[in-house]
Design an enzyme around this catalytic site. Structure first.
Site, short mmCIF file in Angstrom:
data_model
loop_
_atom_site.label_atom_id
_atom_site.label_comp_id
_atom_site.label_asym_id
_atom_site.label_seq_id
_atom_site.Cartn_x
_atom_site.Cartn_y
_atom_site.Cartn_z
N ASP A 42 71.83 32.94 71.76
CA ASP A 42 72.02 32.55 70.36
C ASP A 42 71.71 31.06 70.19
O ASP A 42 71.69 30.54 69.07
CB ASP A 42 73.41 32.93 69.85
CG ASP A 42 74.53 32.18 70.54
OD1 ASP A 42 74.27 31.52 71.56
OD2 ASP A 42 75.68 32.25 70.05
N SER A 43 71.40 30.39 71.32
CA SER A 43 70.88 29.02 71.26
C SER A 43 69.54 28.99 70.52
O SER A 43 69.04 27.91 70.20
CB SER A 43 70.72 28.44 72.66
OG SER A 43 70.01 29.32 73.50
N ASP A 81 72.04 38.01 73.58
CA ASP A 81 73.30 37.29 73.34
C ASP A 81 73.83 37.71 71.97
O ASP A 81 73.13 37.58 70.97
CB ASP A 81 72.95 35.79 73.32
CG ASP A 81 74.13 34.91 73.64
OD1 ASP A 81 75.19 35.43 74.01
OD2 ASP A 81 73.96 33.68 73.55
N LYS A 111 75.21 39.91 76.19
CA LYS A 111 76.18 38.90 76.62
C LYS A 111 77.15 38.66 75.47
O LYS A 111 76.73 38.57 74.32
CB LYS A 111 75.48 37.59 77.01
CG LYS A 111 76.47 36.48 77.37
CD LYS A 111 75.81 35.27 78.00
CE LYS A 111 75.24 34.30 77.00
NZ LYS A 111 76.25 33.70 76.09
N GLU A 113 80.23 35.98 74.31
CA GLU A 113 81.09 34.82 74.57
C GLU A 113 82.51 35.37 74.62
O GLU A 113 82.99 35.99 73.66
CB GLU A 113 80.90 33.77 73.48
CG GLU A 113 79.56 33.09 73.61
CD GLU A 113 79.44 31.80 72.82
OE1 GLU A 113 80.44 31.31 72.26
OE2 GLU A 113 78.31 31.27 72.77
N GLU A 180 80.29 28.11 81.78
CA GLU A 180 79.63 26.96 81.14
C GLU A 180 80.55 25.75 81.10
O GLU A 180 81.68 25.82 80.61
CB GLU A 180 79.17 27.35 79.72
CG GLU A 180 78.48 26.19 79.01
CD GLU A 180 77.67 26.59 77.78
OE1 GLU A 180 77.52 27.81 77.53
OE2 GLU A 180 77.18 25.69 77.08
O1 KIV Z 1 72.83 30.87 74.04
C1 KIV Z 1 72.57 30.44 75.18
O2 KIV Z 1 71.49 29.91 75.45
C2 KIV Z 1 73.62 30.57 76.19
C3 KIV Z 1 73.37 29.95 77.53
C4 KIV Z 1 73.50 28.50 77.44
C5 KIV Z 1 74.24 30.52 78.58
O3 KIV Z 1 74.62 31.15 75.94
#
Ligand code: KIV
Length: 270
Positions: A42-43, A81, A111, A113, A180
Site C-alpha cells: 500500500d506504499s 497488501d 499481507k 498490517e 518493521e
Molecule cells: O507497503 C509496503 O511497502 C510495506 C512494506 C514496507 C513492508 O508494507
C-alpha cells in the site's frame, strides 16, 4: 513459481528477498532478478499515487496495481497488501476484499498490517485458502494514531507484546511475518521463537529475509528512511533522460529522419 511452502523451506538456509512493485515493467525487472517475493505494497500511495500516507489508498486502486504486477510476474510469489480498513471491520468484507486479490487479480497471498484484532482474521482467511503474511512493529496505516513513524518495540513491555503477537499470528497460520522498524535484538528473538519466516525492514540482519520499497532501493524516492539503502540512482538517470529529451526537441534534433516516415500515396497537396 515460488510458493509459501518454498519460503518455509528456504527459512534458515538462504535469506528470502522481497521488494515492492506496483506496475508491470517494474515487476518484470524484479522477477527476472530472482527476487523471491513481490509485495504490491500500500506504499503505492506514497510512491506512485501522490498521497502523503498510505491511509487513503482503497481496494480498487490496490487491486489494479496487483493485477498489473501479477500479469508481469512468472516466478516470484505476488503478495497483495490489504489497504487501511479493507480488513478487520467486517468479516464478510474482509474475505471478499482479500479473496478478490487472488480470484480476480492473480496474487497468491495477502499481507495484513497486524495487531490483536488480526489473529482471528488471519485464521479465517487461512482456513478459506488465502495465505496471510502478517506485519508487526511499525504499521504505517496507524500513522494518525502514532503521530508519525516511530520505532516500535523499544521497551520491554512493548517487546513482550510483539513477541506474543508474533507467536499468535504464526499459530493462526500466517505463512510469514514482516517486522518493521524494530530493534534487531527483538527481531532476532522473534525469528528464533516462531516457525515461519520473518522478513525485516529496519529490523536488522537476523530475520529470515529482507524487504525494501522498490523506489527506495533503486534511488527513485526523494526521501528514504534511515534504515533503507539506495542501491542505485535511478532518479538522476530519469532526470537526465528527460532533460536530454527536452533539449533535443527544443534544438530540433528530435525527431530525426529515422524517427519519421513519408508516404508517396498521399497525393499532390502533401
Ligand atoms: O507497503 C509496503 O511497502 C510495506 C512494506 C514496507 C513492508 O508494507
Amino acid at each position: 513459481m515460488v510458493t509459501v511452502r518454498d519460503l518455509r523451506e528456504q527459512m534458515g538456509e538462504t535469506p528470502i528477498t522481497m521488494l515492492t512493485a506496483y506496475d508491470a515493467p517494474t515487476a518484470e525487472i524484479v522477477d527476472e532478478a530472482g527476487v523471491d517475493v513481490i509485495l504490491v505494497g500500500d506504499s503505492v500511495a506514497n510512491t506512485a499515487l501522490g498521497y502523503e500516507t498510505t491511509v487513503p489508498v482503497d481496494v480498487d486502486q490496490l487491486a489494479s496495481h496487483v493485477g498489473a504486477v501479477a500479469r508481469a510476474t512468472d516466478e516470484a510469489l505476488v503478495v497483495a497488501d490489504m489497504p487501511f480498513l479493507s480488513f478487520g471491520v467486517d468479516e464478510a468484507a474482509t474475505i471478499e476484499n482479500a479473496g478478490r486479490m487472488l480470484k480476480e487479480e492473480g496474487a497468491s497471498a495477502v499481507k495484513l498490517e497486524s495487531g490483536p484484532h488480526t489473529v482471528d482474521i488471519t485464521e479465517r482467511l487461512v482456513q478459506l485458502g488465502i495465505p496471510v503474511m502478517a506485519h508487526l512493529g511499525l504499521t504505517p496505516q496507524h500513522v494518525n494514531q502514532y503521530g508519525g513513524y516511530p520505532r516500535q518495540g523499544t521497551d520491554r513491555a512493548a517487546a513482550d507484546r510483539m513477541l506474543e503477537l508474533a507467536e499468535d499470528h504464526a499459530d493462526a497460520g500466517a505463512f510469514s511475518l514482516v517486522l518493521e522498524h524494530v530493534p534487531s535484538n527483538l527481531a532476532a528473538t522473534i525469528t528464533d521463537a516462531i516457525d515461519v519466516p520473518t522478513i525485516g525492514i529496519g529490523a536488522g540482519p537476523h530475520c529470515d529475509g529482507q524487504v525494501l520499497v522498490f523506489h527506495d532501493a533503486v534511488g527513485l524516492s526523494e526521501w528514504t528512511p534511515s534504515f533503507s539503502k539506495q542501491f542505485g540512482d535511478v532518479r538522476s538517470e530519469m532526470e537526465s533522460a528527460v532533460d536530454d529529451y527536452v533539449a533535443a526537441v527544443e534544438d530540433g534534433e528530435f525527431p530525426a529522419e529515422e524517427h519519421s516516415h513519408q508516404e508517396g500515396d498521399l497525393g499532390d497537396i502533401y
